[in-house]
Design a protein around this motif. Structure first.
Motif, mmCIF file in Angstrom:
data_model
loop_
_atom_site.group_PDB
_atom_site.id
_atom_site.type_symbol
_atom_site.label_atom_id
_atom_site.label_comp_id
_atom_site.label_asym_id
_atom_site.label_seq_id
_atom_site.Cartn_x
_atom_site.Cartn_y
_atom_site.Cartn_z
ATOM 1 N N MET A 62 49.795 40.163 33.501
ATOM 2 C CA MET A 62 48.936 38.236 34.038
ATOM 3 C C MET A 62 48.476 38.661 35.198
ATOM 4 O O MET A 62 47.077 38.167 35.597
ATOM 5 C CB MET A 62 50.050 37.728 33.761
ATOM 6 N N GLN A 65 45.257 41.252 35.211
ATOM 7 C CA GLN A 65 44.043 39.757 34.327
ATOM 8 C C GLN A 65 43.195 38.857 35.213
ATOM 9 O O GLN A 65 41.589 38.577 35.085
ATOM 10 C CB GLN A 65 44.751 39.808 33.092
ATOM 11 N N THR A 66 43.865 38.324 35.169
ATOM 12 C CA THR A 66 43.806 36.981 35.968
ATOM 13 C C THR A 66 43.132 37.699 37.011
ATOM 14 O O THR A 66 42.022 36.949 37.632
ATOM 15 C CB THR A 66 44.943 36.302 36.664
ATOM 16 N N THR A 67 43.464 38.635 38.160
ATOM 17 C CA THR A 67 42.639 39.156 39.491
ATOM 18 C C THR A 67 41.384 39.413 39.191
ATOM 19 O O THR A 67 40.474 39.159 39.983
ATOM 20 C CB THR A 67 43.387 39.915 40.223
ATOM 21 N N THR A 69 39.185 38.882 36.487
ATOM 22 C CA THR A 69 38.389 38.373 35.761
ATOM 23 C C THR A 69 38.247 36.971 36.790
ATOM 24 O O THR A 69 36.932 36.563 36.431
ATOM 25 C CB THR A 69 39.016 37.104 34.195
ATOM 26 N N SER A 70 39.626 36.415 37.646
ATOM 27 C CA SER A 70 38.699 35.431 38.308
ATOM 28 C C SER A 70 37.724 35.906 39.518
ATOM 29 O O SER A 70 36.274 35.049 39.650
ATOM 30 C CB SER A 70 40.216 34.732 39.101
ATOM 31 N N GLN A 95 42.852 34.451 44.888
ATOM 32 C CA GLN A 95 44.059 35.301 44.073
ATOM 33 C C GLN A 95 45.456 35.559 44.697
ATOM 34 O O GLN A 95 46.274 34.832 43.939
ATOM 35 C CB GLN A 95 42.877 36.143 43.098
ATOM 36 N N TRP A 98 47.118 32.292 45.141
ATOM 37 C CA TRP A 98 48.024 31.453 43.966
ATOM 38 C C TRP A 98 49.003 32.587 43.332
ATOM 39 O O TRP A 98 50.270 31.872 42.787
ATOM 40 C CB TRP A 98 46.835 31.909 43.430
ATOM 41 N N HIS A 102 52.809 31.976 42.832
ATOM 42 C CA HIS A 102 53.745 31.867 41.613
ATOM 43 C C HIS A 102 54.706 32.424 41.076
ATOM 44 O O HIS A 102 55.736 32.897 41.151
ATOM 45 C CB HIS A 102 51.756 32.649 40.527
#
Length: 579
Positions: A62, A65-67, A69-70, A95, A98, A102
């Motif tokens: 996660m 992928q989020t790092t 794609t963002s 990022q 965030w 999290h």
């Protein structure tokens, strides 16, 4: 021209249950072409913060992928004027904040961290952003150079990260920038690849074959070598560069040596010097012949100015501006200018122009005198058209004069010398320069405080140029810097000096060189329209400028003189006339 890039991407979970690596490449849409390409690779880390990469958990995927794609998605949403490092820094820090939040709150997947290696290809340069122990290597020719530094402590059975996205509220990012060349390859790998393959093996596999085949070979070799981690390789091959940005041209101007003084027959990057055209102590202009037989013009700094960064920056701006005009204007419109060629891997700092035989307007005026009316009107329309095209491209020339208009052997008028032009990207030293030739500078620029040069300044200078060519005289005579005297009278009508000039052209030229800015043409298109209409719809005759506007001091002096005269008469009356 946009980038020609071929990419290859391969990824395998290896002996792990899942693949926590993630990589992506984003090609710009047409409207975002100036922003370049962006590629990123992240190696996710699951488990408790600070533990090695072999810790259990499911948050690594996660985080990676989020790092990625963002970053690749949001990069194209930042303002295009932002520096690449600033854009990357803002996005990465957002990022990281965030992901750190999290991890603090607990997201149900355990602590989620990730490395990140991102590269932006823009113009003639690359920009890297790096956190963690994934790597970026530059392959140029037969050499493979590691550009990034690992942020990890090597231990017996795993690496312990010292920096990672999501590890803390703040993150330290390494930024690296460098020159990009056609033929370069950039290789991004996770430690599952470079951790088990030698540097020599990496280079051998990444340099042989198409990028996709190379990426697959790297991953397969890493697994075959006994690697236990996820293995990912992303390879970018630059087969063609995009148009250089101003930052690229400016960087080259500061990095490259100045071309030495070149004699007839000398060569520069394969071009043979055929003539020294001009040498003003700041620049030298040469005529040269290319290997294919074409004649070109080379403009280089004089060696006396070689160590002056401001002179280098101003010449770089001139070159970049000439190249950009070629992009912004259509092929037909570009006929009014001299094309500037973009250089690839030059040995020295210089500008390269097309060569056009012919004469400047100043030379024509000296050799041929006053033009015929038909010839003048055709040329005036062409000159006004060129100035208008320049203004539509957002550029102010600031040195319009007969010496900067050229009549080519091909029958085309061209506007020369963008050395002091303003584009909005010019160096500060150029912006602060009071540029231009005094006799062609509009009166407002001599005021205190001076009014900055703008498109109206170019139109005034064009009007002075046309008036001078038609009559043989300057409308206000020779002007010295900060000299106000000549502007205290209105110009003489051209027909008084040249009887074959029609009255409608009198009105047009007097409007173009009017003392007050509000009485002149506002745009080059307005001047063009007046030329096209001619006698069919003549402009109204300009009125004489009131003395109070032309010379306020003279009005005060006249008032003072009248006052003194009245007082003298009053004294005379009191003393000598009978009571």
């Amino acid at each position: 021209m946009s980038f020609d890039i071929v990419m290859g991407l391969a990824s395998s979970r290896g002996r792990r249950e899942g693949n926590e690596d993630f990589a992506a490449v984003m090609q710009p849409e047409t409207q975002d072409r100036e922003r370049g390409w962006i590629a990123a690779l992240a190696d996710g880390v699951s488990g408790q913060a600070g533990l090695g990469e072999d810790s259990g958990g499911g948050g690594g995927r996660m985080a990676a992928q989020t790092t990625v794609t963002s970053l690749v998605r949001d990069y194209f949403a930042v303002p295009v004027a932002w520096d690449t490092t600033v854009a990357l820094d803002r996005l990465i820090r957002a990022q990281n904040a965030w992901l750190a939040d999290h991890n603090r709150r607990g997201g149900g997947t355990g602590t989620a961290l990730t490395t990140l290696s991102a590269v932006v290809l823009r113009g003639h340069s690359y920009t890297l952003a790096h956190v963690g122990d994934s790597r970026v290597c530059l392959l140029r020719g037969d050499e493979c150079t590691q550009l990034t530094q690992d942020h990890a402590l090597d231990q017996a059975d795993f690496s312990r990260l010292t920096r990672a996205i999501g590890l803390d509220d703040s993150v330290r990012v390494d930024y690296i920038q460098g020159e990009l060349r056609a033929g370069d390859r950039l290789l991004l790998t996770s430690d599952g690849v470079h951790g088990v393959l030698s540097h020599r093996k990496l280079a051998a596999l990444a340099l042989t074959g198409e990028p996709q085949a190379c990426a697959e070979a790297l991953v397969q070799a890493a697994i075959a070598a006994g690697g236990h981690d996820n293995a990912t390789a992303l390879l970018l091959e630059v087969r063609g560069l995009a148009k250089g940005r101003y930052e690229d041209v400016l960087s080259s101007s500061q990095r490259l040596p100045v071309a030495p003084k070149l004699g007839i027959g000398a060569t520069l990057d394969g071009m043979v010097i055929t003539a020294l055209v001009a040498d003003n102590g700041v620049h030298r202009l040469y005529q040269a012949r290319c290997p294919d037989g074409r004649l070109v013009a080379i403009k280089a700094l004089h060696e006396a100015r070689a160590n002056d960064p401001q002179e280098r920056a101003m010449l770089a701006h001139e070159g970049w501006l000439g190249q950009r005009l070629g992009e912004k204007l259509s092929a037909t419109e570009h006929a009014g200018f001299v094309r500037v060629h973009e250089l690839h891997n030059p040995s020295a700092f210089y500008l390269l122009f097309d060569w056009h035989g012919g004469q400047t307007l100043e030379q024509l005026m000296a050799s041929q005198g006053r033009p015929g009316l038909s010839e003048f009107l055709q040329a005036a329309a062409a000159l006004a058209r060129a100035v208008g095209r320049l203004h539509r491209a957002g550029v102010v020339h600031r040195d319009i004069k007969p010496g900067n208009f050229h009549w080519g052997d091909d029958g085309q008028w061209r506007l020369l010398d963008l050395g002091v032009a303003l584009s909005g990207r010019e160096p500060e030293a150029l912006r602060d320069l009071h540029a231009g030739t005094p006799s062609y500078i509009n009166p407002e620029q001599w005021e205190d405080p001076p009014v900055p040069a703008d498109a109206g300044s170019d139109l005034y200078a064009l009007g002075v140029t046309l008036y001078q060519w038609l009559t043989g005289h300057l409308p206000y005579g020779e002007i010295e810097p900060y000299q106000r005297g000549p502007f205290r009278r209105d110009p003489q009508a051209p027909s008084r000096r040249q009887p074959n000039v029609p009255i409608w052209l009198d009105h047009l030229l007097l409007k173009a060189v009017a003392r007050e800015a509000k009485l002149r043409f506002e745009t080059a298109d307005e001047l063009m329209l007046a030329l096209e209409r001619g006698a069919s719809r003549p402009l109204p005759p300009p009125g004489a400028t009131p003395l109070a506007r032309r010379d306020p001091k003279a009005v005060l002096q006249l008032g003072l003189g009248l006052s003194v005269l009245l007082n003298v008469l009053l004294v005379f009356w009191l003393l000598f006339l009978p009571k």
